[in-house]
Write an enzyme that holds these catalytic residues in place. Structure first.
Site, PDB file in Angstrom:
ATOM      1  N   ASN A  51       0.793  -1.230   0.000  1.00 17.75           N
ATOM      2  CA  ASN A  51       0.000   0.000   0.000  1.00 17.75           C
ATOM      3  C   ASN A  51       0.823   1.276   0.000  1.00 17.75           C
ATOM      4  OD1 ASN A  51      -2.516  -1.257   0.035  1.00 17.75           O
ATOM      5  ND2 ASN A  51      -2.541  -1.415   2.238  1.00 17.75           N
ATOM      6  N   CYS A  52       1.999   1.247   0.604  1.00  6.97           N
ATOM      7  CA  CYS A  52       2.746   2.488   0.826  1.00  6.97           C
ATOM      8  C   CYS A  52       3.077   3.262  -0.459  1.00  6.97           C
ATOM      9  CB  CYS A  52       3.996   2.210   1.645  1.00  6.97           C
ATOM     10  SG  CYS A  52       3.588   1.666   3.329  1.00  6.97           S
TER      11      CYS A  52
END
Length: 144
Positions: free
Chosen positions: A46-47
């Site tokens: 996700n980052c």
């Protein structure tokens, strides 16, 4: 205890910013609004999308007189490679701050002791270095 209306903790950290390694500190945040965005680690699923979202909106942050800081528990060396190898992260024009000593994650109360990582947290800090708003949530929930 809430961190609202508390002073940003004293810190000095290394960051990768615009192709260079730079020092970022609580003092360098003063004089402008700051948005401090904590993420668990570089190279996660996700980052990069969250970094890309901040990068896509960075001009708006700047128009409002705010600087963005992305913080993970990785080193600034990892952030350099992350910036160079991820098209999403490569868009970032703001500091990618390393916190391998966990000074920032502990100071902002987002540290996960069992994992040595940070919760996803977003903090808005005023020009005097006072935390004015924050959002912290579990890592399996990405920010949009």
């Amino acid at each position: 205890m809430s961190l609202i209306n508390t002073q940003v903790p004293e810190f000095k950290a290394q960051a990768f910013h615009n192709g260079k390694f730079v020092e970022v500190s609580n003092e360098s945040m003063k004089g402008k609004w700051s948005v401090v965005i904590f993420m668990p680690a570089a190279f996660t699923f996700n980052c990069p999308t969250e970094v890309e979202d901040a990068a896509d909106n960075y001009a708006e942050f700047q128009k409002m007189g705010a600087e963005v800081y992305i913080v993970t528990t990785d080193t600034h060396f990892s952030h350099k490679v992350w910036h160079e190898t991820s098209p999403a992260v490569g868009k970032a024009k703001f500091p990618l701050v390393g916190d391998p000593t966990h000074t920032l994650t502990r100071g902002f109360d987002v540290h996960i002791d069992a994992d040595g990582l940070a919760y996803r947290g977003t903090f808005v800090v005023n020009p005097d270095g006072i935390i004015k708003t924050l959002e912290i949530h579990s890592n399996e929930i990405a920010r949009d």
